[in-house]
Write a protein that holds these residues in place. Structure first.
Motif, mmCIF file in Angstrom:
data_model
loop_
_atom_site.group_PDB
_atom_site.id
_atom_site.type_symbol
_atom_site.label_atom_id
_atom_site.label_comp_id
_atom_site.label_asym_id
_atom_site.label_seq_id
_atom_site.Cartn_x
_atom_site.Cartn_y
_atom_site.Cartn_z
ATOM 1 N N GLN A 137 0.816 -1.216 0.000
ATOM 2 C CA GLN A 137 0.000 0.000 0.000
ATOM 3 C C GLN A 137 0.846 1.261 0.000
ATOM 4 O O GLN A 137 0.425 2.307 -0.490
ATOM 5 N N THR A 138 2.064 1.182 0.538
ATOM 6 C CA THR A 138 2.959 2.347 0.556
ATOM 7 C C THR A 138 3.827 2.434 -0.697
ATOM 8 O O THR A 138 4.595 3.392 -0.849
ATOM 9 N N ASP A 348 -6.884 6.712 -1.828
ATOM 10 C CA ASP A 348 -5.542 6.517 -1.299
ATOM 11 C C ASP A 348 -5.550 5.284 -0.401
ATOM 12 O O ASP A 348 -6.116 5.303 0.693
ATOM 13 N N GLN A 350 -3.409 4.022 1.398
ATOM 14 C CA GLN A 350 -2.762 4.195 2.698
ATOM 15 C C GLN A 350 -3.746 4.691 3.763
ATOM 16 O O GLN A 350 -3.466 4.606 4.950
ATOM 17 N N THR A 351 -4.896 5.221 3.337
ATOM 18 C CA THR A 351 -5.911 5.676 4.299
ATOM 19 C C THR A 351 -6.912 4.579 4.642
ATOM 20 O O THR A 351 -7.816 4.810 5.446
#
Length: 399
Positions: A137-138, A348, A350-351
């Protein structure tokens, strides 16, 4: 088997897949895990050379032989079953890529093992998969995998080994001088279809075939993805729907091997998002056990469609990687029971916290099992404004 030239081309395609599957570019010094079965050593050697030439740090992992794996599940006590060697989580927190070369010498050696024991082992490794998902995810990690022909696979697919090998060659375009160029072409064509699908405001999809009458609800903030470098070959486009909106009947006409067990003609009836009736012509008890592995195992984690114009696979291969990408006469659809894919989140990633996943209906489970239907079918998108449109028919997307 595959020639030296075909193996070199296979390595080239795998490295292309690993690169495009990652949102951030690789750099010198990155750590890439290469896992492989014994029969895949020739391809592993080529990959190691290429990774070293690119300045990467390959980490080799030879998978256990069928006898080792069978002994482990027969003899391991509860502590041994969930044991991880020191440093395993540290390695996973530093991986930048992973390539798996699947070349099983046997696919039925675990058929006599208690499925509950295999489930305990699988559940104990979920935290490692979670680490890799967070890193993906990053943009710090990507993965790909492939399959090589073995005698056992060919025997269970009931075709000669040379014919089995040719299915792999044509499916991965290893008979082309520049197979990556062919993959790039399919990648571009798939991007156009995904843009079309993602431009619709869909309330639910209705899948109909001779034995399927299923409603799948995409839910909020979803997107179709696929043909992204993960899995070689991969021709499917898919999303992870809101599991709570699944209802009706799904039928898998294609056989499936899992943990040494063969299941055939699986029929699932869904109500309020969960499979409430589970039947199979063969292997029914095993299917029921798998779908009770944890709370999310009886829920849908993926809905997928394969366009026969992309896929050259036209034989049952006794391996999910190829069978879920079956082209044939009518293409295929499949659902996966169990875990969902976070990268189908339209935002996103990452959220996408655990709480947010739950709220949006992303499913969580240690299981992810693809069940494939190859019947002639129609998939209709019912739109939020009351209109409906056919998105898939006669084995092709209608775009």
């Amino acid at each position: 088997m595959l020639s030296e030239i075909q193996l070199e081309r296979y390595a080239e395609v795998l490295l292309w897949g690993l690169r495009i599957a990652r949102s951030k570019p690789f750099k010198r010094g990155d750590v890439v895990l290469v896992r492989f079965n014994l029969d895949a050593v020739p391809l592993a050697q080529i990959l190691e050379r290429r990774l070293l030439e690119q300045g990467m740090n390959p980490v080799r992992r030879l998978h256990p032989t069928p006898e080792m794996e069978k002994n482990f599940f027969k003899l391991a006590n509860r502590r041994q079953l969930v044991f991880d060697p020191p440093g395993e989580d540290t390695l996973y927190r530093h991986l930048n890529g992973s390539i798996f070369l699947h070349a099983p010498a046997s696919i039925t050696h675990l058929s006599g093992i208690d499925p509950k024991k295999i489930s305990r082992f699988t559940l104990s490794k979920k935290y490692l998969r979670d680490i890799l998902e967070e890193r993906e995810q990053t943009g710090a990690f990507s993965w790909t995998l492939c399959m090589l022909p073995t005698n056992d696979l060919a025997q269970h697919a009931r075709i000669p080994l040379d014919e089995y090998s040719q299915q792999i060659v044509k499916a991965c375009f290893l008979n082309r001088r520049d197979p990556v160029a062919q993959w790039k072409s399919i990648f571009r064509k798939a991007a156009i279809i995904k843009k079309w699908l993602n431009g619709m405001d869909v309330k639910h999809y209705h899948i109909e075939s001779e034995h399927i009458d299923l409603i799948v609800t995409p839910g909020e903030q979803r997107r179709w993805i696929g043909i992204s470098g993960h899995n070689i070959p991969s021709f499917e486009l898919f999303l992870s729907p809101d599991w709570r909106g699944t209802s009706g009947v799904y039928f898998a006409d294609q056989p499936s091997y899992r943990s040494g067990n063969l299941v055939h003609q699986v029929r699932l009836t869904f109500k309020k998002g969960a499979a409430v009736s589970i039947d199979a012509e063969s292997g029914g008890a095993f299917v029921q056990q798998q779908l009770s592995m944890d709370r999310g195992a009886s829920r849908i984690g993926e809905f997928s469609l394969t366009d026969k114009r992309f896929s050259k696979i036209d034989r049952f291969m006794a391996n999910t990687l190829f069978d879920e990408n079956f082209g044939g006469q009518w293409g295929n659809c499949h659902i996966a029971m169990g875990s969902s894919y976070a990268d189908t989140f339209d935002g996103d990633v990452q959220t996408l916290s655990g709480e947010k996943k739950t709220r949006l209906g992303f499913n969580t489970s240690a299981l992810h099992w693809d069940l494939v239907n190859t019947e002639k079918k129609r998939v209709t998108a019912h739109l939020a404004d009351g209109r409906h449109t056919t998105i898939y028919e006669n084995g092709c997307f209608t775009y």
